[in-house]
Structure formats: C-alpha cells, structure tokens
Design a protein around this motif. Structure first.
Motif, short mmCIF file in Angstrom:
data_model
loop_
_atom_site.label_atom_id
_atom_site.label_comp_id
_atom_site.label_asym_id
_atom_site.label_seq_id
_atom_site.Cartn_x
_atom_site.Cartn_y
_atom_site.Cartn_z
N ALA A 118 0.83 -1.21 0.00
CA ALA A 118 0.00 0.00 0.00
C ALA A 118 0.86 1.26 0.00
O ALA A 118 1.96 1.29 0.58
N SER A 119 0.36 2.30 -0.65
CA SER A 119 1.03 3.60 -0.64
C SER A 119 0.72 4.33 0.66
O SER A 119 -0.17 3.93 1.43
N ILE A 120 1.46 5.42 0.91
CA ILE A 120 1.20 6.23 2.10
C ILE A 120 -0.24 6.73 2.09
O ILE A 120 -0.94 6.69 3.11
N GLU A 121 -0.70 7.17 0.92
CA GLU A 121 -2.06 7.69 0.81
C GLU A 121 -3.10 6.61 1.09
O GLU A 121 -4.13 6.87 1.73
N GLU A 122 -2.84 5.39 0.62
CA GLU A 122 -3.79 4.29 0.86
C GLU A 122 -3.85 3.93 2.34
O GLU A 122 -4.92 3.65 2.88
N ILE A 124 -6.40 6.86 10.79
CA ILE A 124 -4.95 6.63 10.66
C ILE A 124 -4.22 7.95 10.38
O ILE A 124 -3.50 8.46 11.20
N GLY A 125 -4.43 8.55 9.23
CA GLY A 125 -3.82 9.85 8.94
C GLY A 125 -2.41 9.75 8.39
O GLY A 125 -1.75 8.71 8.45
N ALA A 143 0.68 7.02 8.81
CA ALA A 143 0.92 6.29 7.56
C ALA A 143 2.37 6.40 7.12
O ALA A 143 2.97 5.41 6.66
N GLU A 144 2.96 7.58 7.25
CA GLU A 144 4.37 7.76 6.88
C GLU A 144 5.28 6.89 7.73
O GLU A 144 6.24 6.29 7.23
#
Length: 673
Positions: free
Chosen positions: A542-546, A553-554, A558-559
């Motif tokens: 998954a990407s950071i945005e996903e 989560i935010g 995520a980062e």
C-alpha cells in the motif's frame, strides 16, 4: 495544521493508554493524577474540536485499565464506570447547574471521601459472598474472591436481614498509612523492592496468587454503592441504601454527609482538604453523588462515567529543594526523556529524589539552571514534578541546562520531527536501550505474551549476545547449551520460555503488528490496519495515501508505517519472522446476531422498569440490530419510557412527534420477527 492536530491526538492517545496500563495493570504509576487529568482534558478538547481524528478506543472513553492474565476474567453485570473529576470549585458549581437544568430544580447530594485504593465489586447470593471482582476495564475484571475473603471487615455470610437474594455492593480496598510504612520497612530490610505509596501496595497485594500471603498484609475496605434488580422498589435514595447496608453488616465510612445544596458540598470539601492529613488512610478528594435514584436514572451516563456523580480532587502538596543534575533516559522508540535528580526532600509522606522533566520544551519553559532551587509537586501523591525554579536563589554564574544534541547511550545525533516535542535517537538497530526495549515490548502481555520471558532475562540475553533482534528469540531452541550455562536458569525455566516462544507463533496478525513496535502504531491502530489490509503483504504494497485513507490513521502514522515496512533491515527481520511461522494475515470471524427486527431504528431509554434493567433493554435492542442514541433529537425513532421519566424528555419527544413506547411494546416489536 490538521496533520499536526492528528499527530497530537495520536500522541496523547498513545501516552494516556500507556499510563493507564502502567497504573491499572502493573500498579506502577509513571505520572501523577493531576498531570494525567490535564493531558486527558487536552485530548478531550482536541477530540471535541476535531472528532474525525478521535480513536474509537480513545482513553477519553476508557474506564480503568486492562485485565491481567493471572485471574479468571468476569464480565460485570453492571459496568464499573469511573468518575469525571475536577480541581475547580467553579466546575463543581457548573456540574450542579447542569444537574438542576436536567432535573428542573435543586437536588440533594451525598458527599463521600474519595479513598486512594482499588475499586472492588462484591456479589452476595442469599447473604453469602460468592464473588469479588476488580474494576478491570470497566466492562470486565479479575476475579479475586479468595484474596478479598482475607480482608477482616468484609463479611463472608450476612446475618438474617431484609436483603435481596442477589445483589452487588461496591467499594474501595485500601491500606492504612501505618501498615504501609511498617510493611515497606520490612521489605527494605529484606532487600525487596519497596512500594511508592499505599495504593500501589494494595494493588500489588490484591493481585497476589497466594491468598495466604494476602492475609499477612492488613487491608481494609469501605463499601459505598449498592446494585440490584429493581433497587428502586426498596430504596428511593442513595442515602437510604447506605444506612441499610450498614444494618446488613457492611463497613461504610462514617465520614459521609447528606447535603441539600452545592454550598454545603463545598463546606464539606473545604473541611476535608485540611482534615485529611489526620486520617489513618490516604484520600485524594471528595465524591459527590445525586441522592435520588430516579434522578440518577434520569441523568444517565456518558460512555465513560455517570452524569449524576463527580469527584473533586485535592491539589498536590509542594516543597522546595535543589536540582543536583539532569540525566537522560532512552526508550524503546528512541525517545530521550530528561530526569531531574534532586536533593532528597520529604513530600506527602515519601522522600523525593527524582522528578520527570518530559522533554526539551519543559526544560526551556522552566528556564532551569545548574544548582537551581526548584519547587516540586507530587500530583496525586505519586510522581513528583518540578513546577517552577526560584530565580531569586540562583547563583550568578549558574549555567543553563542545555538539552543534549547526541544520544547519551550511542552518541548518535538526535532528531526532532516537526510538530513533536520529543527528541529521538534514530539509531534504532544500534542503540542498546532501543534494541532491548523493542524485544521487551514484543514479549509483553498485550503483544505476543511470551510466557517464561521477562525484562531482566532479555537484558541478560542481550549482554550475552544471544538476542540482538526480535527474530533471535525464535532461534534460541538451537542454543540450549548456552542457555543452561546462565546462572539461575534451570532446565524447567528453559523449557517454559521455549514453549512460550513456540506458543507465540499462534498469536493473531494484529498482535504481531502491535508487537513490532512501529512508532505511532498502538493496539487500536494495529487492529484497524489488520482488519483493513488483511495481511502484511497487502500493507507493504500500500502507498502512504492508501494507508492514510484508513479511518483514524492519517498521514503522520501512515508515513511512519510506510517507512518502517520499506526499511531494508526491517524487511529482512520481517522475512525471518515469516519463515519462523508468525501470523502475518488475519483470520476473519463471522458475527452472529440474535435478529434483525430493529434494523435501521434508533432508540433512547428513560425511566425505571419493573421487569428489566436499562442495561438489559439496551442489550436487547442492539442484539436485534437497533442503535442507541444518547439524547432526544430528530434522528430518534423511539423513546422507550418507564416510570419516573423526566418531564423535560417527555415534552421534547412530544414536540418532535417521536413515538413513546413501553418496554412491553419494545418486546412486541422484537417478537414480530
């Protein structure tokens, strides 16, 4: 800006959950009551302004702590909620105004001492004590019946009386100050660890596995609240029930008063703020309860506490002493925490030698200099805190305390992320406290719960070069020859720890994800990620945005997750753990419901019912697909009304044309299915 707010909410949530765990489960408070309350109120304020960032399992909605694994877990028939609290007389008057507004006129209050012990719920059947349960998380607690039976003033069997066949009575178990000092002195002489205060000693005692050892420690108890079916048929007020349970033979504090106004309540508070020091036991405030049971029913509950009761907490004592030095501790996440070393000084019954300084901002705010004279407060009479420095006593050549630029353990330059108050050491795979701390976190009860392993054992394994990574735990069965050479580590201990390590392989994915110790990933975030992505492979892809798109989560969290899962060293470690058989995918379970007859309908319950408690009606509604609301609005479909329902609710429901039904009509709706 919103990312900073979200990160702050996540940070406060993680901190407060950890403080709750230390306080309720480990009986080892690491922060004062006052400081905890301030942080909790800050989190409440932020969640109110930014509800989209609130964790569903936020500590603002949480009661007490978690359940230990040593005792049987018992679900409370009536939830053991905590009380809201204040240190402000104006907030207490505001509480009174809210009560009067809801009820429509002034009410009587019962004032009780707020004992500094641990909450207990006792169940009696036909006059016999059958069960004693701790608060736990408010919904369920530890069954400690045999230990409680050693407390001399708790009756095992009541004499003949007019008590019901089944009831619960709740109160507080505590230890008198003289007993605490005597027992602590004995432990010190025997070379055993001493306790910080009577509350900790009480919590440690009630959780002992051997009730004969509990009996050697003199505990006491006051009881102060009665629960039973159809209680309102026997008593109309809390004060009446207190007088009656005294007749039945229960220990009730004599320092309880019925007050007819908030001014009388404040008089009681002012008296005990001074007189508390003359008591043989510790109190930290006063509990104020609405006296009339129908009014309690009308006022109801929030998710965390009753609206008909609150507590006023006394402010902590202060002393002045000398700052000798500041040392720095490195935690498992690399966070560097400064600690003030003080000239020993007596405060609130103990000798204070150290105080937390939290972070560089706190040192700067206090404008601390070497050798400063400082004011120290013991909030909640547990953990000391520096409130301010006294510049008038500062030496002219005193140098300011300067926060270090490099890690005190491994000398790596420290970093401080934007929007965060804490400095971190980034050398997570080469800094001893971080390595040891991560493995200690991994084996913890709420994570992988590896039996036979403890923090000291992990320290020893690190020192001997047996464990430098989490994955090394799963190679220990190949190193039995080295394990047997460790002092005081016999065959049985080795067998237990190897079995514990093997058993941990069956722990679910969400536990493994939490146990990895990814920054910002607590128990709740781990559950959400596991439920959303189903497997580690999906999460890694998954990407950071996903990742950030998952509810609550935010970006900041995520980062952190994305960075961890794409770090070369971490990937190698995760691949090893996969090869050793740990669970990296979720097993979904089917949810079974009693029925769907109330699907899509909303309800509110008010008043007293002859055949059911409000909790039983709530359970019926939710198990058949209905949803409970907390107030009357246009979103409400049905108001379930019983006797003594508040007139204000009735008027509002009629004004909005909301159908008002009885409990029998509710049952008819359910039975239509």
């Amino acid at each position: 800006m919103s990312q900073d707010i979200q990160a702050k909410i996540a940070q406060l949530t993680a901190e407060l959950n950890e403080y709750n765990y230390q306080y309720y489960v480990l009986a080892n408070p690491v922060i004062s009551d006052y400081e905890f309350d301030i942080k909790l109120k800050e989190l409440e304020r932020l969640e109110k302004e930014y509800p989209q960032y609130r964790d569903p399992n936020s500590p603002t909605l949480k009661v007490g702590g978690d359940i230990t694994s040593k005792f049987n877990t018992v679900k409370h028939r009536w939830p053991m909620l905590s009380l809201s609290n204040t240190y402000s007389e104006q907030e207490l008057r505001d509480f009174d105004l809210r009560v009067q507004k809801a009820i429509g006129h002034p009410v009587d209050y019962v004032c009780e001492l707020k004992f500094d012990g641990i909450s207990i719920s006792l169940t009696y059947e036909k006059g016999k004590l059958t069960q004693a349960v701790t608060r736990g998380d408010g919904m369920q607690g530890d069954e400690v019946t045999q230990n409680v039976k050693t407390i001399r003033n708790i009756p095992h069997q009541l004499k003949q009386g007019d008590y019901p066949d089944l009831f619960e009575i709740r109160g507080e178990i505590f230890m008198h100050k003289a007993a605490f000092l005597r027992l602590n002195k004995e432990r010190e002489e025997n070379g055993e660890q001493t306790y910080a205060n009577p509350r900790n000693f009480t919590a440690g005692t009630i959780k002992l596995q051997d009730s004969s050892e509990v009996a050697k420690r003199p505990l006491d108890c006051f009881l102060y609240f009665l629960y039973m079916d159809n209680r309102n048929k026997l008593f109309s007020t809390h004060w009446e029930s207190l007088q009656k349970v005294k007749e039945w033979g229960f220990p009730v504090s004599e320092h309880t008063k019925l007050c007819s106004s908030i001014d009388e309540v404040l008089e009681f508070i002012h008296y005990w703020d001074q007189a508390r020091h003359k008591l043989s036991f510790e109190i930290d405030g006063i509990v104020i309860k609405v006296n009339e049971y129908p009014y309690q029913e009308e006022l109801g509950f929030t998710a965390k506490s009753p609206r008909w009761a609150t507590s006023f907490k006394f402010k902590a004592e202060q002393v002045e002493t000398t700052l000798l030095s500041v040392s720095y501790q490195v935690g498992r996440t690399g966070a560097v925490t400064p600690v003030a070393n003080l000239k020993p000084v007596p405060l609130a019954g103990t000798t204070v030698k150290r105080a937390s300084l939290h972070n560089a901002n706190e040192i700067a705010r206090l404008d601390l200099h070497e050798g400063d004279s400082v004011f120290v407060e013991k909030g909640g009479e547990i953990i000391p805190k520096i409130i301010a420095a006294n510049p008038e006593k500062r030496k002219p050549d005193a140098k300011p305390i300067v926060y270090p630029t490099h890690c005190p353990e491994c000398n790596t330059p420290l970093i401080r992320q934007e929007g965060e108050a804490v400095h971190y050491c980034p050398n997570e795979n080469g800094c001893k406290p971080q390595i040891v701390g991560k493995v200690q976190h991994f084996i913890g009860r709420k994570m992988m719960d590896i039996q036979g392993l403890g923090d000291e054992t992990i320290e020893t394994f690190y020192r001997l070069g047996l464990v430098r990574h989490i994955s090394d735990l799963y190679t220990l069965h190949h190193r039995r020859e080295e394990l047997v050479t460790i002092e005081r580590f016999g065959q049985k201990s080795i067998d237990n720890l190897l079995k514990g390590i093997e058993d941990s392989k069956s722990k679910p994915f969400e536990k493994v994800l939490f146990a990895l110790g990814i920054r910002h990933v607590g128990e709740t975030v781990a559950k959400k990620l596991a439920q959303h992505f189903k497997s580690l492979d999906n999460l890694q892809a998954a990407s950071i945005e996903e990742i950030a798109s998952v509810q609550d989560i935010g970006i900041r969290i995520a980062e952190s997750i994305h960075q961890y899962l794409h770090n070369t060293d971490n990937i190698a470690e995760l691949n090893k753990l996969k090869s050793y058989g740990l669970q990296f995918h979720i097993e979904e379970k089917e949810v079974v419901r009693a029925g769907n007859s109330l699907e899509g309908k909303t309800f509110l319950i008010s008043g007293v019912f002859a055949d059911y408690s409000r909790e039983q009606l709530t359970e019926l509604i939710e198990s058949h697909g209905g949803k409970m609301l907390s107030s009357i609005s246009s979103k409400l479909n049905f108001l379930v009304a019983g006797d003594k329902m508040g007139p204000s609710k009735l008027v509002k429901a009629q004004k909005l044309n909301i159908p008002i039904i009885s409990d029998q009509e509710l049952l008819a709706m359910i039975n239509k299915e």
